[in-house]
Design a protein around this motif. Structure first.
Motif, PDB file in Angstrom:
ATOM      1  N   SER A 232       0.811  -1.209   0.000  1.00  0.00           N
ATOM      2  CA  SER A 232       0.000   0.000   0.000  1.00  0.00           C
ATOM      3  C   SER A 232       0.849   1.266   0.000  1.00  0.00           C
ATOM      4  CB  SER A 232      -0.930   0.000   1.218  1.00  0.00           C
ATOM      5  OG  SER A 232      -0.165  -0.057   2.405  1.00  0.00           O
ATOM      6  N   LEU A 233       2.121   1.137   0.397  1.00  0.00           N
ATOM      7  CA  LEU A 233       2.996   2.302   0.433  1.00  0.00           C
ATOM      8  C   LEU A 233       3.581   2.560  -0.948  1.00  0.00           C
ATOM      9  CD1 LEU A 233       4.926   1.917   3.795  1.00  0.00           C
ATOM     10  CD2 LEU A 233       2.881   3.227   3.333  1.00  0.00           C
ATOM     11  N   ASP A 234       3.833   3.833  -1.253  1.00  0.00           N
ATOM     12  CA  ASP A 234       4.387   4.226  -2.544  1.00  0.00           C
ATOM     13  C   ASP A 234       5.883   3.971  -2.531  1.00  0.00           C
ATOM     14  OD1 ASP A 234       5.105   5.320  -4.907  1.00  0.00           O
ATOM     15  OD2 ASP A 234       4.342   7.339  -4.501  1.00  0.00           O
ATOM     16  N   LEU A 235       6.322   2.947  -3.278  1.00  0.00           N
ATOM     17  CA  LEU A 235       7.742   2.598  -3.293  1.00  0.00           C
ATOM     18  C   LEU A 235       8.603   3.721  -3.849  1.00  0.00           C
ATOM     19  CD1 LEU A 235       7.660  -1.144  -4.437  1.00  0.00           C
ATOM     20  CD2 LEU A 235       7.845  -0.220  -2.132  1.00  0.00           C
ATOM     21  N   ALA A 236       8.010   4.601  -4.658  1.00  0.00           N
ATOM     22  CA  ALA A 236       8.775   5.710  -5.222  1.00  0.00           C
ATOM     23  C   ALA A 236       9.225   6.676  -4.136  1.00  0.00           C
ATOM     24  CB  ALA A 236       7.945   6.449  -6.264  1.00  0.00           C
ATOM     25  N   LYS A 237       8.627   6.578  -2.943  1.00  0.00           N
ATOM     26  CA  LYS A 237       8.998   7.469  -1.846  1.00  0.00           C
ATOM     27  C   LYS A 237      10.071   6.866  -0.950  1.00  0.00           C
ATOM     28  CE  LYS A 237       4.483   9.776  -1.727  1.00  0.00           C
ATOM     29  NZ  LYS A 237       3.284  10.069  -0.918  1.00  0.00           N
ATOM     30  N   GLY A 238      10.536   5.658  -1.266  1.00  0.00           N
ATOM     31  CA  GLY A 238      11.583   5.031  -0.462  1.00  0.00           C
ATOM     32  C   GLY A 238      12.936   5.680  -0.703  1.00  0.00           C
ATOM     33  N   HIS A 239      13.975   5.174  -0.035  1.00  0.00           N
ATOM     34  CA  HIS A 239      15.307   5.734  -0.252  1.00  0.00           C
ATOM     35  C   HIS A 239      15.823   5.347  -1.642  1.00  0.00           C
ATOM     36  CE1 HIS A 239      16.763   1.669   0.978  1.00  0.00           C
ATOM     37  NE2 HIS A 239      17.771   1.968   0.179  1.00  0.00           N
ATOM     38  N   ASP A 240      16.849   6.010  -2.063  1.00  0.00           N
ATOM     39  CA  ASP A 240      17.432   5.795  -3.389  1.00  0.00           C
ATOM     40  C   ASP A 240      17.821   4.327  -3.546  1.00  0.00           C
ATOM     41  OD1 ASP A 240      18.940   5.777  -5.698  1.00  0.00           O
ATOM     42  OD2 ASP A 240      20.028   7.613  -5.235  1.00  0.00           O
ATOM     43  N   PRO A 241      17.167   3.568  -4.454  1.00  0.00           N
ATOM     44  CA  PRO A 241      17.448   2.126  -4.574  1.00  0.00           C
ATOM     45  C   PRO A 241      18.811   1.801  -5.166  1.00  0.00           C
ATOM     46  CG  PRO A 241      15.871   2.805  -6.246  1.00  0.00           C
ATOM     47  CD  PRO A 241      16.080   3.993  -5.348  1.00  0.00           C
ATOM     48  N   ARG A 242      19.554   2.818  -5.588  1.00  0.00           N
ATOM     49  CA  ARG A 242      20.932   2.568  -6.027  1.00  0.00           C
ATOM     50  C   ARG A 242      21.826   2.239  -4.836  1.00  0.00           C
ATOM     51  NH1 ARG A 242      22.695   7.813  -8.958  1.00  0.00           N
ATOM     52  NH2 ARG A 242      21.562   8.724  -7.187  1.00  0.00           N
ATOM     53  N   TRP A 243      21.329   2.527  -3.635  1.00  0.00           N
ATOM     54  CA  TRP A 243      21.997   2.158  -2.382  1.00  0.00           C
ATOM     55  C   TRP A 243      21.306   0.918  -1.816  1.00  0.00           C
ATOM     56  CZ3 TRP A 243      26.114   4.940  -0.307  1.00  0.00           C
ATOM     57  CH2 TRP A 243      26.342   6.220  -0.834  1.00  0.00           C
ATOM     58  N   LEU A 244      22.077  -0.070  -1.393  1.00  0.00           N
ATOM     59  CA  LEU A 244      21.520  -1.296  -0.825  1.00  0.00           C
ATOM     60  C   LEU A 244      21.758  -1.317   0.683  1.00  0.00           C
ATOM     61  CD1 LEU A 244      22.847  -3.798  -3.519  1.00  0.00           C
ATOM     62  CD2 LEU A 244      20.724  -2.491  -3.527  1.00  0.00           C
ATOM     63  N   ARG A 245      20.696  -1.551   1.428  1.00  0.00           N
ATOM     64  CA  ARG A 245      20.837  -1.621   2.892  1.00  0.00           C
ATOM     65  C   ARG A 245      21.453  -2.969   3.256  1.00  0.00           C
ATOM     66  NH1 ARG A 245      18.543   0.586   7.586  1.00  0.00           N
ATOM     67  NH2 ARG A 245      17.080   1.893   6.452  1.00  0.00           N
ATOM     68  N   CYS A 246      22.596  -2.924   3.948  1.00  0.00           N
ATOM     69  CA  CYS A 246      23.348  -4.145   4.290  1.00  0.00           C
ATOM     70  C   CYS A 246      23.814  -4.090   5.731  1.00  0.00           C
ATOM     71  CB  CYS A 246      24.587  -4.293   3.389  1.00  0.00           C
ATOM     72  SG  CYS A 246      24.231  -4.386   1.622  1.00  0.00           S
ATOM     73  N   GLU A 247      24.154  -5.248   6.272  1.00  0.00           N
ATOM     74  CA  GLU A 247      24.858  -5.279   7.547  1.00  0.00           C
ATOM     75  C   GLU A 247      26.222  -4.625   7.339  1.00  0.00           C
ATOM     76  OE1 GLU A 247      25.136  -9.291   8.955  1.00  0.00           O
ATOM     77  OE2 GLU A 247      23.090  -9.746   8.342  1.00  0.00           O
TER      78      GLU A 247
END
Length: 440
Positions: A232-247
């Protein structure tokens, strides 16, 4: 914390906003080409290479392949159509327009591939990377004694070691851990990233001008499933997907280390650049294990890293000879069994701010490890048999209480028990046999 190539699950009790707010602040999703920090020509070349690789693609597929918004993709498609490089194809069953290269577009894509073979998400410009990397420094959230004790709770360590290691982790100076073999130096270092406890953003690739260096390494960077966001959330409002969240990464290298691994590597066959190990380890821990046994000498290594160790910045170059600067924002650990004074001179040792000595354990800690390993291997052992080991072997042969001995000796006994189908009980006879096998 288990480290593998699978995604770390996000607790359903954790608000999505708390997972994404820091990422949004560090790397908001760009909505225009200007906000990506990249030239239109670089993005257009990348789009054409993806089209050549995919054959026919929808705009939605291109958004995922490049990691930019649909608005940016549409702008690139309009430019490509103006240049007669892209053609419309028949729409999909659900009405999505499909695109493919024209003959001219295919020629341009091949030319772009001959210059740079990179095919992945749109890269992050160096300036943006430097800013985010510095903001994500582990030193911005200093480690406390409680954090260290909790992170290393599975290890049996003398408490005085914690008081030395903790401040070293918060320091900007490199750390040298030295001592006899088997005292747990490497084992401890391999667990230190558990004390950091948070996640960071890793760029899939970096742009140096119009050249692209791939940074993301799935063997090293373990992704976190922070994108498990309700539909239901707008994925376009997420953080820049060129960055990957990692440990936070933990990069370990030992005897295989060469001078070439410290520089940007260029594959002439694929025409692609790969990041050196210190760039991949940024915002994490880099452990150089068995210092003094690498293919590059300790002196050469320290000469190469004099500036990075002191100024927290490194200088790299591309195949063209172009030089550029990157942050050296990591915890640098060296581990060795050798005498540090035999490796480098006093001047270099001074540059290693923390030098922590590991040695044999006292009887209390050795006993704790012994019975902990017994429990892990589902072996039963009495205090009398443990005292038999201490008196008849350690004291008699003057063998120090080294932390690796319980694991190794009890492992041999477990193998013998399984082979002979004995009861899972440690006996003096098994101790005799394991000791004679283990020690020359």
């Amino acid at each position: 914390m288990q480290q593998d190539n699978s995604l770390k699950q996000v607790s359903t009790d954790t608000p999505i906003a708390s997972l994404t707010s820091r990422s949004l602040q560090l790397a908001p999703r760009p909505t225009t080409i200007e906000q990506t920090g990249l030239s239109e020509s670089l993005l257009l070349d990348l789009l054409l290479k993806h089209l050549m690789n995919g054959g026919v693609l929808t705009k939605e597929q291109m958004v995922k392949l490049l990691g930019v918004t649909g608005g940016i993709i549409q702008h690139l498609l309009d430019s490509a159509k103006t240049l007669a490089w892209v053609e419309n194809r028949q729409t999909t069953a659900d009405g999505q327009m499909r695109y493919a290269l024209s003959m001219g577009g295919e020629l341009h894509a091949k030319l772009a591939l001959s210059r740079n073979g990179y095919l992945g998400l749109a890269p992050i410009p160096l300036g943006q990377y430097t800013e985010v990397c510095k903001k994500q420094s582990s030193r911005s959230n200093p480690i406390t004694f409680e954090m260290l004790e909790k992170g290393l709770s599975a290890l049996v360590l003398p408490k005085d070691l914690l008081f030395k290691i903790g401040p070293a982790m918060n320091s900007s100076r490199p750390v040298l851990i030295y001592g006899p073999p088997g005292t747990g130096k490497s084992y401890l270092c391999r667990h230190l990233n558990l004390t950091l406890g948070d996640d960071v953003l890793i760029p899939y690739a970096l742009a140096i001008g119009n050249e692209v260096i791939q940074v993301y390494d799935p063997e090293l960077h373990h992704r976190v499933e922070s994108d498990a966001i309700p539909a239901s959330l707008d994925l376009a409002k997420g953080h820049d997907p060129r960055w990957l969240r990692c440990e936070r990464p933990l990069r370990i290298t030992g005897g295989e280390l060469t001078a070439e691994m410290l520089e940007v590597q260029f594959d002439s066959h694929s025409r692609t650049y790969m990041a050196p190990l210190q760039l991949k380890a940024n915002n994490g821990i880099l452990l150089l294990d068995d210092l003094g046994r690498q293919k590059i000498s300790a002196k050469q290594l320290f000469n190469r890293w004099i500036i990075p160790m002191e100024e927290r910045r490194d200088f790299l170059s591309l195949q063209s000879g172009e030089h550029f600067e990157i942050p050296f924002e990591l915890i640098l650990l060296f581990s060795t069994n050798l005498d540090p004074k035999e490796l480098v001179d006093e001047a270099f040792l001074r540059r290693l701010g923390y030098k922590i000595h590991f040695d044999a354990l006292d009887e209390e800690l050795y006993r704790k490890i012994w019975f902990q390993v017994c429990a892990d291997l589902e072996l039963s052992c009495t205090e009398e048999v443990f005292q038999y080991l201490l008196i008849e072997f350690h004291e008699r042969f003057k063998k120090p209480l080294i932390p690796c001995y319980p694991r190794d000796l009890l492992g041999i006994m477990s193998d013998q028990i399984n082979f002979m189908e004995f009861e899972s009980v440690v006996t003096p006879a098994l101790v005799d046999s394991a000791w004679s096998i283990y020690f020359v």
